[in-house]
Design an enzyme around this catalytic site. Structure first.
Site, PDB file in Angstrom:
ATOM      1  N   CYS A 107       0.868  -1.178   0.000  1.00 23.15           N
ATOM      2  CA  CYS A 107       0.000   0.000   0.000  1.00 23.15           C
ATOM      3  C   CYS A 107       0.910   1.235   0.000  1.00 23.15           C
ATOM      4  O   CYS A 107       1.654   1.467   0.947  1.00 23.15           O
ATOM      5  CB  CYS A 107      -0.876  -0.062   1.246  1.00 23.15           C
ATOM      6  SG  CYS A 107      -2.016   1.294   1.373  1.00 23.15           S
ATOM      7  N   CYS A 114      -3.125  15.064   2.880  1.00 19.81           N
ATOM      8  CA  CYS A 114      -4.117  15.052   1.802  1.00 19.81           C
ATOM      9  C   CYS A 114      -5.038  16.252   1.968  1.00 19.81           C
ATOM     10  O   CYS A 114      -5.437  16.594   3.076  1.00 19.81           O
ATOM     11  CB  CYS A 114      -4.929  13.767   1.835  1.00 19.81           C
ATOM     12  SG  CYS A 114      -6.132  13.669   0.489  1.00 19.81           S
ATOM     13  N   CYS A 118     -11.466  14.120   3.997  1.00 16.54           N
ATOM     14  CA  CYS A 118     -12.633  13.289   4.292  1.00 16.54           C
ATOM     15  C   CYS A 118     -12.818  13.181   5.804  1.00 16.54           C
ATOM     16  O   CYS A 118     -11.834  13.081   6.543  1.00 16.54           O
ATOM     17  CB  CYS A 118     -12.465  11.902   3.676  1.00 16.54           C
ATOM     18  SG  CYS A 118     -12.293  11.961   1.879  1.00 16.54           S
ATOM     19  N   CYS A 121     -11.057  10.181   7.820  1.00 12.17           N
ATOM     20  CA  CYS A 121      -9.685   9.780   7.442  1.00 12.17           C
ATOM     21  C   CYS A 121      -8.648  10.579   8.222  1.00 12.17           C
ATOM     22  O   CYS A 121      -8.662  11.809   8.205  1.00 12.17           O
ATOM     23  CB  CYS A 121      -9.493   9.982   5.944  1.00 12.17           C
ATOM     24  SG  CYS A 121      -7.800   9.694   5.392  1.00 12.17           S
TER      25      CYS A 121
HETATM   26  N1  SAH Z   1      -7.148   9.127  -1.364  1.00  6.72           N
HETATM   27  C1  SAH Z   1      -7.489   7.883  -1.937  1.00  6.72           C
HETATM   28  C2  SAH Z   1      -6.581   6.766  -1.533  1.00  6.72           C
HETATM   29  C3  SAH Z   1      -6.094   6.722  -0.128  1.00  6.72           C
HETATM   30  S1  SAH Z   1      -7.276   6.324   1.109  1.00  6.72           S
HETATM   31  C4  SAH Z   1      -8.928   7.537  -1.628  1.00  6.72           C
HETATM   32  O1  SAH Z   1      -9.537   8.208  -0.805  1.00  6.72           O
HETATM   33  O2  SAH Z   1      -9.431   6.612  -2.239  1.00  6.72           O
HETATM   34  C5  SAH Z   1      -7.495   4.578   0.906  1.00  6.72           C
HETATM   35  C6  SAH Z   1      -8.826   4.057   1.372  1.00  6.72           C
HETATM   36  O3  SAH Z   1      -8.924   4.108   2.805  1.00  6.72           O
HETATM   37  C7  SAH Z   1      -9.987   4.852   0.834  1.00  6.72           C
HETATM   38  O4  SAH Z   1     -11.049   4.049   0.408  1.00  6.72           O
HETATM   39  C8  SAH Z   1     -10.396   5.643   2.051  1.00  6.72           C
HETATM   40  O5  SAH Z   1     -11.690   6.104   1.943  1.00  6.72           O
HETATM   41  C9  SAH Z   1     -10.193   4.634   3.147  1.00  6.72           C
HETATM   42  N2  SAH Z   1     -10.178   5.213   4.492  1.00  6.72           N
HETATM   43  C10 SAH Z   1      -9.811   6.453   4.846  1.00  6.72           C
HETATM   44  N3  SAH Z   1      -9.942   6.622   6.174  1.00  6.72           N
HETATM   45  C11 SAH Z   1     -10.393   5.462   6.676  1.00  6.72           C
HETATM   46  C12 SAH Z   1     -10.682   5.004   7.991  1.00  6.72           C
HETATM   47  N4  SAH Z   1     -10.521   5.777   9.055  1.00  6.72           N
HETATM   48  N5  SAH Z   1     -11.115   3.740   8.123  1.00  6.72           N
HETATM   49  C13 SAH Z   1     -11.234   2.945   7.049  1.00  6.72           C
HETATM   50  N6  SAH Z   1     -10.965   3.303   5.801  1.00  6.72           N
HETATM   51  C14 SAH Z   1     -10.550   4.557   5.596  1.00  6.72           C
HETATM   52 FE1  SF4 Z   2      -7.510  12.008   1.204  1.00  5.05          FE
HETATM   53 FE2  SF4 Z   2      -8.097  10.329   3.166  1.00  5.05          FE
HETATM   54 FE3  SF4 Z   2     -10.039  11.335   1.647  1.00  5.05          FE
HETATM   55 FE4  SF4 Z   2      -8.342   9.526   0.592  1.00  5.05          FE
HETATM   56  S1  SF4 Z   2      -9.807   9.172   2.259  1.00  5.05           S
HETATM   57  S2  SF4 Z   2      -9.026  11.446  -0.329  1.00  5.05           S
HETATM   58  S3  SF4 Z   2      -6.457  10.096   1.697  1.00  5.05           S
HETATM   59  S4  SF4 Z   2      -8.704  12.510   3.019  1.00  5.05           S
END
Ligand code: SAH
Ligand code: SF4
Length: 386
Positions: A107, A114, A118, A121
């Site tokens: 990974c 970022c 979100c 995250c």
């Molecule tokens: N930015 C990209 C890739 C990195 S995040 C994206 O958002 O797709 C990789 C995955 O982890 C994404 O599906 C994201 O939504 C998920 N993710 C982020 N925070 C998380 C959390 N706290 N618990 C579980 N999955 C999470």
């Molecule tokens: Fe960025 Fe985290 Fe959202 Fe992926 S899930 S786009 S890493 S803020």
């Protein structure tokens, strides 16, 4: 000076061939060099014994093979390994290796922090620091493969078929699911992906390299033309109102546009489905009504739905859906004919699970180490042999 040298980890086949050409070398020299660097993980030009002596001298003077410095390596009780790479100025990124029976997935991070922010995250929670360069993205794979293959004592057999070689690789799959939004670092990402696919470098098939995106629609279209690898889309909500809150990028590229982009991507994708990731958030996106809405969304794109356990972090104020609720939710989707998997958490004892990657160099790992009794070792690069 070291930093004036060209870091070969950042050059895809075309760029390396150009460079070697400028130096008066033939294209096959570039391919030889590429194999030394990426396949054999060699960084000392003097060890590249079948390269001409004057070419090696030229390389030693003007080039380098340099991954980011590693601060720590952690190994989870389930075999998951996490490396913390120092990207300078007190920032760090993380790379995670997840071994499974039939594959080994790396990974990889694309940005320090970022900007998408979100709600659920912890990378997003930290804010954005900077884009990684191609060399820094590829360097994560270069480093991990060197360490893992040295540990496994595996030798690549000359004459093995490409398929056999792929099957026995320690790292069989790469997912751009570490820190950052890969499609917001597009120009650095694409050469990195090309190296992952290149037979003279990592030789992975397009199906075994996945870009995960929160839905940067124009860049999904560009990726379908430039380097169509497998695609995962972070959905997390079945309607715009909720997705606006959870994945703020939705305000710019709402669901209708996102789903249309998925269908366009499928025309070029190496797999005949898009993976939708859906984080299980207690009371937020896991009710019966959400399941009904999600069924309608999922029917609009050939997809597989991945229900990811939410990995909590203190500041989120969110909770993981209880098991019983996830079972009912998943069953509803499957009854409606949607292919649904319920993903398990890996590596959460070392904060290596999805969304836990925050890359704090100083206190975090030591705190985690004390709290969890996790094995952490600091490994100066020079001491790890390939
Ligand atoms: N930015 C990209 C890739 C990195 S995040 C994206 O958002 O797709 C990789 C995955 O982890 C994404 O599906 C994201 O939504 C998920 N993710 C982020 N925070 C998380 C959390 N706290 N618990 C579980 N999955 C999470
Ligand atoms: Fe960025 Fe985290 Fe959202 Fe992926 S899930 S786009 S890493 S803020």
């Amino acid at each position: 000076m070291e930093n004036e040298r060209i870091n070969l980890l950042g050059l895809d086949a075309a760029a390396l061939s150009d460079l070697v050409g400028q130096w008066g070398g033939k294209p096959f020299r570039a391919r030889q060099l590429q194999r030394w660097v990426h396949q054999r993980g060699v960084d000392a030009f003097d060890d590249m014994t079948d390269l001409a002596r004057d070419f090696r001298a030229q390389l030693s003077e003007r080039a380098s093979v340099q991954a980011l410095p590693v601060s720590t390596e952690q190994i989870s009780s389930d075999g998951t390994r996490k490396w913390l790479f120092d990207v300078g100025q007190g920032n760090a990124i993380e790379t995670v290796f997840i071994p499974e029976d039939d594959r080994g997935t790396l990974c990889v991070s694309s940005q320090a922090g970022c900007a998408v922010n979100c709600r659920f995250c912890s990378t997003g929670h930290q804010g954005f620091n900077r884009n990684l360069s191609t060399a820094e993205i590829v360097g994560q794979l270069w480093w991990a493969r060197r360490v893992l293959e040295a540990d496994a004592g595996s030798a690549r057999l000359p004459g093995a078929t490409a398929k056999a070689a792929e099957d026995t690789r320690v790292i069989s799959n790469v997912v751009m699911m570490g820190m950052g939004e890969p499609l917001l670092n597009y120009d650095q990402l694409v050469p990195a992906l090309r190296l992952m696919l290149d037979d003279n470098a990592y030789g992975l098939s397009r199906r075994r390299v996945t870009v995960s995106t929160s839905g940067v629609v124009p860049m999904m279209d560009r990726l379908s033309q430039d380097c169509p690898v497998a695609l995962a889309v972070s959905l997390h909500a079945p309607n715009d109102a909720l997705r606006d809150e959870l994945v703020p990028l939705n305000k710019k590229y709402p669901l209708d546009e996102l789903l249309a982009a998925c269908n366009r991507y499928l025309e070029f994708a190496p797999r005949d489905f898009i993976t939708f990731e859906y984080c299980r958030l207690d009371g937020i996106n896991d009710t019966d009504q959400h399941a009904r809405e999600l069924i309608q969304i999922a029917r609009r794109v050939r997809c597989k739905l991945n229900l990811i356990p939410f990995n909590p972090f203190p500041e989120s104020g969110l909770k993981r859906s209880p098991h019983a609720r996830v079972r009912v939710f998943a069953q509803r989707l499957m009854d409606a004919g949607i292919i649904t998997t319920v993903r398990k958490t890996r590596g959460d004892d070392i904060a290596a699970a999805c969304g836990q990657l925050a890359g704090e160099v100083q206190d975090r790992t030591r705190v985690a180490e004390r709290r969890m009794g996790v094995k952490t070792r600091t490994i100066p690069i020079a001491k790890v042999s390939a």
